[in-house]
Design a protein around this motif. Structure first.
Motif, PDB file in Angstrom:
ATOM      1  N   ILE A 128      22.797  18.248  12.315  1.00 30.72           N
ATOM      2  CA  ILE A 128      23.543  18.501  11.092  1.00 30.72           C
ATOM      3  C   ILE A 128      24.358  17.255  10.755  1.00 30.72           C
ATOM      4  O   ILE A 128      24.595  16.434  11.632  1.00 30.72           O
ATOM      5  N   ILE A 135      25.192  26.730   9.560  1.00 33.01           N
ATOM      6  CA  ILE A 135      25.229  26.054  10.854  1.00 33.01           C
ATOM      7  C   ILE A 135      26.375  25.060  10.893  1.00 33.01           C
ATOM      8  O   ILE A 135      27.141  24.999  11.859  1.00 33.01           O
ATOM      9  N   PHE A 136      26.511  24.299   9.808  1.00 33.40           N
ATOM     10  CA  PHE A 136      27.594  23.325   9.733  1.00 33.40           C
ATOM     11  C   PHE A 136      28.948  24.019   9.854  1.00 33.40           C
ATOM     12  O   PHE A 136      29.811  23.603  10.628  1.00 33.40           O
ATOM     13  N   LEU A 151      29.664  26.926  11.171  1.00 30.41           N
ATOM     14  CA  LEU A 151      29.847  27.476  12.516  1.00 30.41           C
ATOM     15  C   LEU A 151      30.288  26.371  13.486  1.00 30.41           C
ATOM     16  O   LEU A 151      31.184  26.564  14.310  1.00 30.41           O
ATOM     17  N   LEU A 152      29.672  25.211  13.351  1.00 33.85           N
ATOM     18  CA  LEU A 152      30.060  24.080  14.200  1.00 33.85           C
ATOM     19  C   LEU A 152      31.497  23.656  13.927  1.00 33.85           C
ATOM     20  O   LEU A 152      32.259  23.355  14.855  1.00 33.85           O
ATOM     21  N   ARG A 172      21.300  25.335   6.642  1.00 35.83           N
ATOM     22  CA  ARG A 172      22.068  24.249   7.233  1.00 35.83           C
ATOM     23  C   ARG A 172      23.567  24.416   7.029  1.00 35.83           C
ATOM     24  O   ARG A 172      24.358  24.024   7.866  1.00 35.83           O
ATOM     25  N   TRP A 173      23.946  24.989   5.889  1.00 37.42           N
ATOM     26  CA  TRP A 173      25.381  25.138   5.627  1.00 37.42           C
ATOM     27  C   TRP A 173      26.068  26.082   6.601  1.00 37.42           C
ATOM     28  O   TRP A 173      27.084  25.706   7.177  1.00 37.42           O
ATOM     29  N   LEU A 188      23.030  24.623  17.787  1.00 39.28           N
ATOM     30  CA  LEU A 188      23.459  24.202  16.452  1.00 39.28           C
ATOM     31  C   LEU A 188      23.424  22.677  16.326  1.00 39.28           C
ATOM     32  O   LEU A 188      22.966  22.131  15.324  1.00 39.28           O
TER      33      LEU A 188
END
Lengths: 309, 275
Positions: free
Chosen positions: A117, B12-13, B15-16, B9-10, A112
């Motif tokens: 990001i 993923i963000f 989840l991070l 991308r959202w 990730l």
């Protein structure tokens, strides 16, 4: 501090004087070089090399620390046939469960993070955070979270359950320690894996994208195979950690109990060395642990190198 | 894999953020509980403080010995770190750039003792120090910290000093600089970031160390913070806000270092692996 003195003396007479001939200069450079290394060398030989040999000697003796009686391999034979040592060794093996968990989470985070990001720099610091904390801090924190009036039990009661005494049951206690291990390890290892990902040649991805490979396909066929060296390395440090660095967690969370249910080899070394009048077996166990770790490292290194070829 | 579209991308963000939250929450819990009274905590452990009080910190610092332990730790670790840096800078520079007789043997022995665990060393070191009358004395622990840090420190610095161009060394030598001046006006400025990285790594390692500190300083009056916290966590477990304050006090220095010197800590990321 005598150490500082030596460092000062070591380099006290450099340069100056009219320029000497080549060979004399060479000789003086060698002297300066040697004197510059000397203080560090003396300390390491005196307080690491010598104690290691001393430990080896103690392991062949029956001793209270003052008088030493040579007993040959007796301590080793006793340890290898001691059922307690077997139990404790098996406890260590139970902690290996943490490895797939840690690596799985670390992989997710690293993949990730690799997407760069927004705010990834902050994420990096956060994931690194547990790594700067002492096992004592992390251990006491988890002991608190899973304590009788801790957060976890509050949630359990809130959901209508009974309070659980995590530390009076061997398996539950091991589970909590494993959770602490996972918590403290996955972020750091994710960053290690991330550095492996960053080393992959971007051209490989571009080629795959041209071939129409999707994200998952690329992950499976390009990303993972390309970081197997780092993965292998992370696996090795995890195994080493399981056998040599649980002392802090066990010390503050369970003190090896209940009974010997959460005692690990490195904790048993401490118990044997500092709570009995005969120091020989403790030293022998420490040496055995060291040899075991050494063999394990060599074997794992070899295994991962073979995959490489 | 930068070709991802923004639709992916959202998640993923998020989840991070979720993963990061699992790390942040326990620490947030420490902060929140450390500011509460014990009865307020027991009322609702998950809640926020009903009123903020720094009483726990005052009590743990003054009455439970965390204050002196904090200062002891600062003293021992700072001195041990400075000595380690001095000795390893000198040795690292020599091994990297000077013709040291037996250099291969010395480097080899440093690398090989790097892997020896504390469990092997603690018993003989305890016997040696007690013979020297240094058990219970700060200087005994300082020597042990220096000795156990040096193999990695020398190795690390000699590798990074090797990258300093020989022309620079040649130039300063023609200028008539000796050993000390070379270190001061060339090695320190050029290799400064490696030294800073090493200093931060060593400081963290020693600050967090338990086994040597616990065994070699048995008197309560000379306890370092990490072993003192282990005892506080054991004795006063049912007073969680108090223990939380102790945990935060112990963690404050590493966290501060991470935030202020994150560049150096991160540089040590790969290097710290060999610990």
């Amino acid at each position: 501090m005598t150490l500082v003195h030596k460092a000062g003396a070591a380099a006290g007479h450099p340069a100056a004087a009219p320029r000497p001939r080549k060979s004399a200069m060479k000789r003086r450079e060698r002297t300066v070089g040697f004197l510059a290394v000397l203080p560090a060398l003396v300390v390491v030989v005196g307080f690491m090399l010598y104690p290691t040999l001393f430990a080896l000697y103690i392991s062949f003796t029956k001793t209270n620390g003052i008088s030493f009686k040579w007993v040959g391999l007796n301590n080793y034979v006793q340890l290898l046939t001691d059922p307690l040592v077997h139990t404790v060794f098996i406890n260590n093996l139970k902690f290996l469960v943490s490895i797939p968990l840690v690596i799985f989470l670390a992989l997710i985070v690293s993949v990730l993070m690799f997407e760069r990001i927004r705010g990834w720099k902050y994420f990096r610091v956060i994931f690194f955070l547990p790594n700067v904390l002492s096992a004592v801090v992390i251990g006491v924190m988890f002991k608190q979270l899973f304590g009788y009036y801790g957060v976890v039990n509050t949630i359990v009661v809130g959901l209508g359950g009974e309070r659980i005494e995590f530390f009076t049951n061997g398996s539950l206690a091991i589970m909590v320690i494993i959770l602490a291990l996972v918590w403290s390890g996955f972020g750091y290892q994710a960053l290690l894996l991330l550095s492996g990902l960053e080393a992959i040649d971007p051209a490989v991805y571009e080629a795959a994208a041209l071939d129409g490979a999707g994200w998952w396909k690329r992950l499976w066929y390009i990303t993972l195979p390309n970081i197997r060296r780092v993965l292998g390395f992370v696996f090795i440090i995890n195994v080493l950690y399981t056998f040599s660095s649980l002392f802090g967690f066990v010390f503050v969370m369970t003190a090896g109990g209940p009974g010997y249910d959460t005692t690990t080899i490195d904790y048993l070394v401490y118990l044997k060395a500092f709570s009995t009048s005969n120091l020989g077996p403790g030293a022998a166990l420490a040496v055995l642990l060291f040899v075991f770790i050494g063999i394990l490292t060599v074997l794992q290194n070899r295994a991962f190198r073979i995959q490489e070829d | 894999m930068t070709s991802l579209n923004s639709r992916v991308r959202w998640p993923i963000f998020l989840l991070l953020v979720l993963m990061a939250a699992t790390i942040i929450y326990p620490l947030f819990f420490l902060v929140s509980s450390s500011l509460r009274t014990n009865s307020d905590y027991l009322n609702n452990p998950l809640g926020l403080p009903s009123s903020i009080s720094f009483e726990n910190f005052v009590v743990i610092w003054n009455t439970y010995g965390a204050g002196p332990a904090f200062l002891n730790s600062l003293y021992v670790v700072t001195i041990a770190m400075i000595i380690t840096i001095l000795l390893s800078t000198s040795a690292g520079y020599a091994l990297a750039k000077l013709p040291v007789p037996g250099a291969k043997l010395i480097t080899g022995s440093f690398v090989s003792v790097m892997l020896i665990p504390g469990q092997v060393l603690i018993l003989p070191i305890y016997l040696m120090l007690s013979r020297l009358g240094l058990v219970g004395d700060f200087s005994g622990l300082i020597v042990v910290y220096v000795a156990t840090s040096l193999p990695f420190a020398v190795f690390f610095l000699s590798v990074s000093f090797r990258a300093i161009p020989d022309e620079l060394l040649e130039a300063i030598r023609l200028d008539g600089a000796g050993f000390f001046r070379t270190i001061r006006s060339l090695i320190l400025p050029v290799g400064g970031s490696s030294i800073a990285t090493l200093a931060v790594l060593q400081f963290l390692g020693m600050w967090n160390e338990l086994l040597y500190a616990f065994i070699l300083l048995p008197d309560d009056s000379k306890r370092l913070l990490t072993p003192a916290l282990a005892q506080i966590g054991d004795r006063y477990l049912n007073q969680q806000p108090l223990v939380s304050a102790g945990l935060l006090l112990t963690a404050s220095v590493p966290i501060l270092l991470l935030v202020l010197a994150s560049r150096y800590v991160m540089q040590g990321l790969a290097a710290g692996v060999s610990r």
